[in-house]
Design an enzyme around this catalytic site. Structure first.
Site: not given
Ligand code: GLC
Ligand code: CA
Length: 466
Positions: A177, A243
């Site tokens: 994440d 991500e």
């Molecule tokens: C990522 C997740 C999102 C979350 C953020 C903080 O972007 O996809 O849903 O709020 O990280 O962890």
């Protein structure tokens, strides 16, 4: 790959909230769809200020979702169907309720004053005053998500232990994440104004204000790649999916280390061949990107591009090399919903988190769902299954056809309304313009709609062997 938003997928114990037993009860749906794996949004113990992206214990399952025993069962049942399981792993920050926040404050980033102009992605300063210590701490997301200090090696050790814990239980991989923000500038320097050359489409984000700054000192620091390489070396048999909301040039080194990385440019692109072409051209030559058209953060594909174009969107997504992600509900053409009477998410993401529509009455829960159903009578799994013209059958057929595709993408022609590209011996042609176009010559192997002449009607896609 299939993204499960756990809270909204299937509720087995009738409390209106999705859970792990619910997922187990629907594994046959996923097996019939033909997916190779599932990514579960965070399942760990959490006060749910950001619906699980605020973890208070990485070794426990959030009580609404079930128990560790349920998770072990899900792993067994998924693996029995040849479905891999990827967990969402949040390494950059914890919950404010994680015991470390008070017991190990040295694992977080503190300052006597607000030291700079850094912004939270969810709005306002990224520095929050803490009454107990009379200091400010850094948070990239909500104030309930204090950021970890990765210059402290204890943080790495603790997080590697967490990953080992889940790998030992049989987890196949992790979505990392917002990993690009793991490390920050030790000098805490101000960030410059953005130059306007960032990813197109960000201006429509819920997070638009955040993109007014160039995040030079809070994202994509060299240490992020070092930590990724350390993870990969420590867990060689485990998949890591990045991500990182970065343009494709910046993603390249991530793709060299990690197994895959989401293309946010693809995600945010308008349905415009000229805009999409540079994003996909050459894909598959270096690394295996991850493609998604919907997720739990950004508006759904069908709502952005329109229902008539959902078929060609599916063809685009499922003919690209690498990992293609279907967000739960996209396989039946779900749209964004109205949210509920109260806003659960403070940055407006309830609309894309409505419960999965299993049958005409909903089929998600025996109780009132935590967010209302949108339009189950018009759009649900049960009614679409077996109907050859349905969205779900198109997805099933494309997923199965996908296995024959190989080779990188080579874009042949791209304009606002049309996109043509090669994948090996196959040619994909998508017409999202207003009128029919001349069809590429060759044997039609697949089409998203009826073809009568040598023309390709609007909102139709075709795969041809030249
Ligand atoms: C990522 C997740 C999102 C979350 C953020 C903080 O972007 O996809 O849903 O709020 O990280 O962890
Ligand atoms: Ca439940």
């Amino acid at each position: 790959m299939y993204q499960i938003y756990v809270r909204s997928f299937a509720d087995a114990n009738g409390d209106g909230v999705g859970d792990i037993q619910g997922i187990i009860s629907r594994l046959d749906h996923l097996a019939a769809l033909g997916v190779d794996g599932i990514w579960l949004t965070p399942v760990f113990a959490s006060p749910q200020f950001d619906f699980g992206y605020d973890v208070s214990d990485y070794r426990e399952i959030h009580h609404e979702f079930g128990t560790i025993g349920d998770m072990d069962e899900l792993l067994r049942e998924a693996h029995a169907r040849n479905i891999a399981v990827i967990l969402d792993m949040i390494l950059s920050h914890t919950s404010i309720e994680h015991p470390w926040f008070r017991a190990h404050p040295e694992r977080y980033l503190w300052s006597e004053e607000r030291p700079n102009n850094w912004l939270s992605a969810f709005g306002g300063s990224a520095w929050q005053f803490d009454e107990k210590t009379s200091k400010y701490y850094y948070h990239r997301y909500y104030p309930e998500q204090p950021h970890l200090d990765w210059s402290n090696p204890d943080v790495r050790h603790a997080m590697h232990d967490v990953i080992a814990f889940w790998v030992d239980r049989g987890v196949d991989g992790f979505r990392l994440d917002s990993i690009d923000g793991l490390a920050v500038d030790p000098q805490l320097r101000d960030e410059p104004r953005a130059t306007g050359t960032g990813i197109a489409g960000r201006e429509n984000d819920n997070w638009a204000d955040y993109w007014q700054l160039e995040h030079l000192h809070t994202t994509n620091l060299p240490q992020v790649l070092d930590e990724l390489a350390r993870l990969k070396a420590a867990f060689p048999g485990t998949s890591f999916l990045v991500e990182a909301d970065l343009p494709r040039t910046a993603l390249k080194p991530y793709l060299e280390i990690a197994d895959s990385a989401f293309s946010f440019e693809f995600f945010r692109a308008r349905l415009d061949g000229a805009a999409i072409a540079p994003i996909i051209d050459g894909a598959g030559i270096h690394g295996r990107p991850a493609w998604a058209l919907s997720n739990h953060d950004l508006p759904r594909m069908v709502s952005r591009w329109g229902r008539p174009r959902a078929g060609i969107a599916a063809m685009l997504l499922l003919t690209l090399p690498g990992w293609a992600f279907i967000y739960q509900g996209d396989e039946i053409g779900m749209i964004d919903g109205p949210g509920g009477p109260v806003a659960f998410d403070r940055s407006g993401r309830d609309a894309v988190r409505h419960p999965m529509q299993w049958d005409a009455t909903g089929g998600f829960s025996t109780a009132e769902p935590w967010l209302p159903m949108i339009d189950p009578a018009d759009c649900n799994v049960a009614d679409q299954l077996g109907d050859p013209h349905s969205m779900i059958e198109l997805y099933r057929a494309l997923i199965s056809f996908r296995r024959q595709l190989s080779g990188p993408v080579e874009v042949i022609e791209a304009s606002a309304g049309e996109l043509i590209y090669h994948r090996g011996s196959e040619t994909v042609q998508l017409n999202f313009g207003a009128g029919p176009v001349r069809r590429v010559e060759g044997d039609v192997r697949f089409s998203t709609g009826r073809l009568s002449s040598d023309l390709l009607p609007p909102d139709t896609g075709v795969i041809v062997r030249s």
